[in-house]
Design an enzyme around this catalytic site. Structure first.
Site, PDB file in Angstrom:
ATOM      1  N   GLY A 175       1.490   4.185   2.531  1.00 18.11           N
ATOM      2  CA  GLY A 175       0.705   4.016   1.207  1.00 18.11           C
ATOM      3  C   GLY A 175       1.696   4.266   0.049  1.00 18.11           C
ATOM      4  O   GLY A 175       0.975   4.773  -1.032  1.00 18.11           O
ATOM      5  N   ASN A 233       3.139   2.125  -2.176  1.00 15.64           N
ATOM      6  CA  ASN A 233       2.774   1.185  -2.953  1.00 15.64           C
ATOM      7  C   ASN A 233       1.232   1.591  -3.461  1.00 15.64           C
ATOM      8  O   ASN A 233       1.039   1.470  -4.844  1.00 15.64           O
ATOM      9  CB  ASN A 233       2.869  -0.155  -2.353  1.00 15.64           C
ATOM     10  N   MET A 287      -0.802  -4.364   7.773  1.00 18.27           N
ATOM     11  CA  MET A 287       0.007  -5.118   8.766  1.00 18.27           C
ATOM     12  C   MET A 287      -0.867  -5.944   9.947  1.00 18.27           C
ATOM     13  O   MET A 287      -1.152  -5.599  11.020  1.00 18.27           O
ATOM     14  CB  MET A 287       0.836  -4.172   9.574  1.00 18.27           C
ATOM     15  N   ARG A 288      -2.012  -6.464   9.098  1.00 21.04           N
ATOM     16  CA  ARG A 288      -2.813  -7.500  10.015  1.00 21.04           C
ATOM     17  C   ARG A 288      -2.417  -9.004   9.296  1.00 21.04           C
ATOM     18  O   ARG A 288      -2.670  -9.171   8.191  1.00 21.04           O
ATOM     19  CB  ARG A 288      -4.199  -7.001   9.862  1.00 21.04           C
ATOM     20  N   LEU A 319      -4.525 -12.196   8.710  1.00 19.35           N
ATOM     21  CA  LEU A 319      -5.969 -12.352   8.306  1.00 19.35           C
ATOM     22  C   LEU A 319      -6.291 -13.800   8.614  1.00 19.35           C
ATOM     23  O   LEU A 319      -5.370 -14.783   8.644  1.00 19.35           O
ATOM     24  CB  LEU A 319      -6.260 -12.144   6.737  1.00 19.35           C
ATOM     25  N   ASN A 372      -0.508  -9.710  -2.324  1.00 20.43           N
ATOM     26  CA  ASN A 372       0.193  -9.120  -1.281  1.00 20.43           C
ATOM     27  C   ASN A 372       1.354  -8.973  -1.904  1.00 20.43           C
ATOM     28  O   ASN A 372       1.896  -9.469  -2.736  1.00 20.43           O
ATOM     29  CB  ASN A 372       0.361  -9.872  -0.072  1.00 20.43           C
ATOM     30  N   SER A 422       8.499  -9.652  -3.204  1.00 20.28           N
ATOM     31  CA  SER A 422       7.853 -10.624  -3.761  1.00 20.28           C
ATOM     32  C   SER A 422       6.284 -10.359  -3.799  1.00 20.28           C
ATOM     33  O   SER A 422       5.921  -9.942  -3.090  1.00 20.28           O
ATOM     34  CB  SER A 422       7.927 -11.885  -3.408  1.00 20.28           C
ATOM     35  N   GLU A 452       9.683  -2.708  -5.557  1.00 21.50           N
ATOM     36  CA  GLU A 452       8.147  -2.851  -5.163  1.00 21.50           C
ATOM     37  C   GLU A 452       7.588  -1.977  -6.061  1.00 21.50           C
ATOM     38  O   GLU A 452       6.252  -2.265  -6.364  1.00 21.50           O
ATOM     39  CB  GLU A 452       7.993  -2.523  -3.656  1.00 21.50           C
TER      40      GLU A 452
END
Length: 235
Positions: free
Chosen positions: A18, A20, A96-97, A99, A113, A142, A180
């Site tokens: 975490g 970010n 990290m999934r 969707l 994202n 990005s 980031e």
């Protein structure tokens, strides 16, 4: 949901340390983002991101994806959990999934994202090593709106860093983390101010269609050493 002159409500989805999330929390605390994080939801128990949220007195939830029969069942439970907080914006911060399309459509235009590459380059995983293997001279991250196709939503802002001859995957990752932590709070701040939207699969910023992403470059000579809290990103 957002009321008149009230901060934008944000739900953050995490899977790891975490860093970010911490950058977003710091930007909110510093007045750079007019938003409040209503909840932090993790699909992995006991990750450090949950501790960050708890230290900031933010409600946390854990939905362990391994306890669900399939992706659709997990996403249905996740959506139900999110809806309990009625957010204006859903932020994926190291979530990290993959969707499902139905889940993404529910939040399209209000889900962001951050991806560790200069999209459309290097969609998917292992972006830093792939950049090194391809001999790239620049790399970065990005922020994009999430759409059903993986890492293919319209890009809002990109942070650019140089790739140095002596770089390893880890040293390049450290440099990318630095941008980031600048560009993600910035994009969320634009959304919170009503300046950022997605229309017809295009980014609108300040009422104008964005023909190309906003660019941010790491300042020359910027120290790439991670702080102690950022080091958790690598654990």
């Amino acid at each position: 949901m957002q009321g008149i002159n009230s901060p934008v409500s944000v739900v953050v989805l995490v899977s790891g340390s975490g860093s970010n999330l911490q950058a977003i929390l710091d930007a909110i605390h510093g007045g750079e983002i007019k938003a409040c994080i209503s909840a932090v939801i993790s699909n992995v128990p006991d990750v450090y991101a949950l501790q960050r949220a708890q230290h900031a007195n933010i409600p946390t939830r854990v939905l362990d994806h391994t306890l669900y029969d399939n992706r659709e069942a997990f996403d249905a439970a996740l959506q139900q959990c999110i809806e309990g907080y009625q957010p204006d914006l859903v932020v994926l911060a190291g979530f990290m999934r993959l969707l499902t399309p139905a889940f993404v459509r529910q939040y399209q235009g209000r889900m962001l994202n951050i991806h560790p590459s200069l999209l459309p380059r290097f969609r998917g995983l292992h972006t830093h090593q792939r950049a090194l293997d391809q001999g790239e001279t620049s790399h970065g991250a990005s922020v994009h709106f999430v759409t059903p196709d993986l890492d293919s939503g319209p890009v809002v802002i990109q942070g650019i860093v140089p790739v140095l001859k002596e770089d390893t995957q880890d040293s390049l990752a450290q440099r990318v983390f630095k941008v980031e932590h600048v560009i993600y709070p910035r994009a969320i701040g634009w959304f919170a101010e009503g300046r950022l939207a997605m229309r017809d699969h295009q980014v609108v910023l300040d009422g104008e269609l964005l023909k190309q992403p906003v660019l941010y470059s790491l300042p020359v000579g910027e120290d790439t050493a991670l702080s102690e809290s950022e080091q958790h990103e690598k654990k």
